[in-house]
Write a protein that holds these residues in place. Structure first.
Motif, short mmCIF file in Angstrom:
data_model
loop_
_atom_site.label_atom_id
_atom_site.label_comp_id
_atom_site.label_asym_id
_atom_site.label_seq_id
_atom_site.Cartn_x
_atom_site.Cartn_y
_atom_site.Cartn_z
N TYR A 197 13.16 8.27 -6.09
CA TYR A 197 13.95 7.06 -6.37
C TYR A 197 14.35 6.38 -5.07
N SER A 198 14.54 5.08 -5.17
CA SER A 198 15.09 4.31 -4.05
C SER A 198 15.79 3.09 -4.64
N TYR A 199 16.60 2.44 -3.81
CA TYR A 199 17.32 1.26 -4.27
C TYR A 199 16.68 0.01 -3.70
N ILE A 200 16.71 -1.01 -4.49
CA ILE A 200 16.06 -2.26 -4.10
C ILE A 200 16.65 -2.78 -2.79
N GLU A 201 15.77 -3.34 -1.97
CA GLU A 201 16.09 -3.85 -0.64
C GLU A 201 16.44 -2.74 0.36
N LYS A 272 -18.56 14.41 4.60
CA LYS A 272 -19.24 14.54 3.31
C LYS A 272 -18.31 14.26 2.13
N ASN A 273 -17.11 14.78 2.20
CA ASN A 273 -16.17 14.64 1.08
C ASN A 273 -15.07 13.65 1.45
N THR A 274 -14.99 12.54 0.72
CA THR A 274 -13.94 11.54 0.97
C THR A 274 -12.91 11.52 -0.15
N LYS A 275 -13.06 12.44 -1.14
CA LYS A 275 -12.12 12.47 -2.25
C LYS A 275 -10.72 12.87 -1.78
N ASN A 276 -10.66 13.66 -0.69
CA ASN A 276 -9.36 14.11 -0.20
C ASN A 276 -8.79 13.20 0.89
N ASN A 277 -9.39 12.01 1.04
CA ASN A 277 -8.91 11.07 2.05
C ASN A 277 -7.79 10.17 1.54
N SER A 278 -7.48 10.25 0.26
CA SER A 278 -6.43 9.38 -0.28
C SER A 278 -5.61 10.11 -1.33
N LYS A 279 -4.37 9.71 -1.44
CA LYS A 279 -3.46 10.24 -2.46
C LYS A 279 -2.55 9.12 -2.92
N SER A 280 -2.30 9.10 -4.22
CA SER A 280 -1.38 8.10 -4.79
C SER A 280 -0.01 8.73 -5.00
N PHE A 281 1.00 7.89 -4.92
CA PHE A 281 2.36 8.35 -5.21
C PHE A 281 3.15 7.18 -5.81
N SER A 282 4.26 7.51 -6.40
CA SER A 282 5.08 6.48 -7.05
C SER A 282 6.54 6.65 -6.66
N VAL A 283 7.25 5.55 -6.69
CA VAL A 283 8.69 5.52 -6.41
C VAL A 283 9.34 4.60 -7.43
N GLU A 284 10.40 5.08 -8.05
CA GLU A 284 11.14 4.22 -8.99
C GLU A 284 12.24 3.48 -8.22
#
Length: 672
Positions: A197-201, A272-284
């Motif tokens: 969680y985080s607060y706007i601004e 060879k493997n680029t699947k581990n080059n990115s990760k998604s995350f979310s913040v409310e």
């Protein structure tokens, strides 16, 4: 048969003969042939009857051969398919099953494993995760009373569970490595830490751990994107001597709601493997910061202690004001702390419409407060008293554990008796002059939709200091005050339906959603029917799934969803009650993060268990090793069993028939 049983049988023969002889030959007349027939019937029926009571048993010895067990554990996870080793695994399994020497020596038990272990039905190589440790321990436990060995067919890459490299097993393990063992250059995001969680601004921190595996010095770029726009970027250098880096940054929370971000490190040469080059995350991102006003007519150390404790929670913003300040905008605050009110607070009570906390003390005007009808009155005398706290473990208004209230320094207040006018719950009672009472020290009061609390004593700054000395931190005391403020500052009614759903799921994770539904009395209602409606935001495809009742919650598992953004709605059937939300499924496959088989860990496991590592090209060596291993042999077991010599049902039936036949013959010849 035991000797005592033989004696009983002999006695049964003698008694049966004697009784039959006495009845039909001793001083009797008649047809000798009929008497001989009746004698025989009587003898046999009596002997069978005695035999029922003796119930003779005989001992039998059964011999069984118990072959050692050969557990064949086959990796059924997606990584096997990713390495294109399906045919290789099938060939290895077939060779083990068709080898006559192995089949003769072992009881071969094939299993597949991924998330869980199961008997092989068919190999689909679709398990989303791999737990090697659990697979080995499960089969060891299953055959713990028999000699057994384990053939482990896997790439050695584990995605969940304990580290199998440190597994203690008394049974030998023979790993067969499938997959590419060539070492490639690779860079990956190993861990990503972010607050939910985080607060706007406000700015929220993001910490990313990167790991490089290679022999050359390389340069790459790390970036974070949001809705297709780059919000952070940094160039990085890695080398064999510097394989790890931790990147920390702060991202501005500019938009309310659940926001999705993607952390990416650029592809390097020959990767060879680029699947581990990115990760998604979310913040409310939350736009709900509570503004608190601490109002007093004079300065006191309690004011600063209250402010510091409350602002430790980033959801709160606190201002301190004195009554003499003329420019106080009361409407700008959602919660108030009125410190030692007196008659000058008359206009304050008229202006505020929100909940509040009153802190009394030696300068409090109780005649004024009693006239304000706040739900509590106190008849005071012109004398002060030190009041210590006594924790009430029956307090139910909100969850608050005992943080050592009984050991805190006493608070100072005017002496007098407290009375209530309304619904109240007391968290802390008073103790003064060494006497425990049921008079309140800290109590909450509810009157319709209004809530407030009263702390009867000044000097709470001493409590915060005492808590710090005990805990070496203000955190425990501040959490207590945060609980009180959260309860008082919240005007929201409790929802009857609450849903627990993660904002983001990897594509290979199981999507489990739980719901909690209560009746109008806020008690769990297990009679309801709940439905989940999932909608793909891009394709507008809907899927409706009913919930299942599991213990004290409703749960549902959603499968076969492609990557993308989804909206969901949980509805109570035949009720106008529902809850909505969103979640995202990424295209990240945890089983595809590996570039090669982990033969080093498998070899370490083999050596630790006195086994040996093999490759698909020398599978015949494995079969020969197992066939010639003299530590695995067939165990012969002898089991002694006691069995009844007779079937009592048939003996009893025959005895009754003979007695009946004897009676009819005697009746026919007039002997009765």
């Amino acid at each position: 048969m035991e000797s005592i049983t033989i004696i009983y049988i002999v006695l049964a023969v003698l008694f049966s003969t004697a009784i039959a002889f006495f009845q039909y030959f001793y001083k009797t007349k008649g047809n000798p042939k009929i008497n001989i027939l009746l004698f025989g019937l009587k003898f046999i029926s009596l002997f069978l009857l005695f035999l029922l009571f003796i119930n003779p048993k005989i001992k039998t010895i059964e011999t069984t051969n118990s072959k050692p067990v050969l557990n064949v554990l086959v990796d059924n996870s997606l990584s096997t398919k990713y390495f294109k080793q399906e045919a290789t695994v099938a060939t290895i399994l077939k060779e083990i099953k068709n080898n006559k020497e192995i089949q003769h020596k072992f009881d071969v038990q094939p299993f597949s494993f991924g998330n869980q272990v199961s008997v092989i039905d068919s190999l689909l190589f679709n398990e989303p995760q791999t737990d090697i440790y659990s697979a080995i321990t499960s089969v060891n436990e299953l055959y713990k009373n028999r000699l057994n060995a384990t053939v482990l067919i896997t790439d050695g890459n584990q995605t969940k569970g304990n580290d199998y490299e440190f597994l203690n097993s008394k049974n030998k393990i023979f790993p067969v490595v499938v997959g590419d063992t060539t070492q490639y250059q690779d860079i990956e995001i190993t861990q990503l830490n972010v607050n939910k969680y985080s607060y706007i601004e406000n700015k929220f921190p993001v910490e990313t751990l990167l790991y490089y595996k290679g022999d050359e010095k390389i340069t790459t770029t790390f970036s974070i994107t949001h809705q297709g726009k780059k919000v952070f970027s940094k160039k990085l250098e890695f080398s064999p001597s510097k394989p790890t880096q931790t990147i920390s940054t702060n991202i501005l929370a500019a938009k309310k709601g659940i926001q999705y971000y993607t952390a990416t490190v650029s592809k390097i040469k020959e990767e060879k493997n680029t699947k581990n080059n990115s990760k998604s995350f979310s913040v409310e991102i939350i736009d709900e910061q509570t503004k608190v006003l601490i109002l007093s007519s004079f300065l006191h150390p309690d004011l600063g202690a209250l402010k510091k404790a409350i602002v430790s929670n980033k959801q709160r913003k606190v201002d301190i004001a004195l009554l003499k300040d003329k420019n106080i905008n009361y409407n700008a605050y959602q919660f108030y702390i009125l410190y030692q009110p007196n008659s000058s607070f008359k206009q304050v009570f008229e202006k505020i419409n929100s909940n509040y906390l009153i802190v009394s003390g030696t300068k409090t005007d109780w005649n004024f407060l009693n006239a304000e009808n706040i739900g509590i009155t106190k008849k005071v005398i012109n004398q002060t008293e030190d009041y210590q706290a006594i924790y009430n473990d029956a307090f139910l208004t909100f969850l608050q554990k005992d943080i050592g209230f009984n050991d805190f320094p006493p608070l100072l207040d005017k002496f007098g008796e407290v009375q209530f006018k309304g619904k109240q719950q007391t968290l802390l009672y008073q103790k003064f002059a060494g006497v425990s009472t049921t008079q309140p020290l800290l109590t909450t009061i509810e009157n319709n939709s209004k809530k407030h609390a009263v702390l009867l004593g000044e000097g709470i700054w001493k409590w915060r200091a005492a808590s710090f000395l005990k805990e070496q931190s203000f955190e425990v005391f501040d959490a207590f005050l945060a609980n009180l403020v959260q309860y008082l500052a919240s005007n929201k009614k409790r929802k009857r339906l609450t849903v627990n759903c993660a904002p983001i799921y990897p594509s290979d994770a199981s999507i489990n959603i739980a719901a909690f539904y209560v009746d109008k009395n806020y008690l769990f209602d297990n009679r309801a029917s709940l439905e989940l409606t999932v909608t793909n935001d891009a394709l507008k495809q809907q899927k409706i799934i009913p919930f299942s009742l599991v213990n004290n919650s409703y749960q549902v598992s959603v499968a076969n969803l492609t990557s993308g953004n989804y909206s969901y709605k949980v509805s109570v059937v035949n009720q106008n009650i529902h809850s909505v939300g969103k979640f995202k499924i990424t295209d990240y496959q945890i089983e595809e993060q590996f570039t090669n088989a982990n033969y080093k860990k498998l070899n370490s496991l083999a050596l630790k268990t006195n086994g040996k590592l093999f490759y698909p090209t020398n599978i015949n060596n494995l079969l020969s090793e197992l066939s010639n291993d003299k530590s695995y042999y067939t165990v012969q077991k002898s089991i002694t069993k006691k069995q009844n010599l007779i079937d009592w049902k048939w003996i009893l039936f025959l005895s009754i028939v003979l007695f009946s036949l004897e009676w009819f013959i005697r009746k026919y010849y007039g002997k009765i």
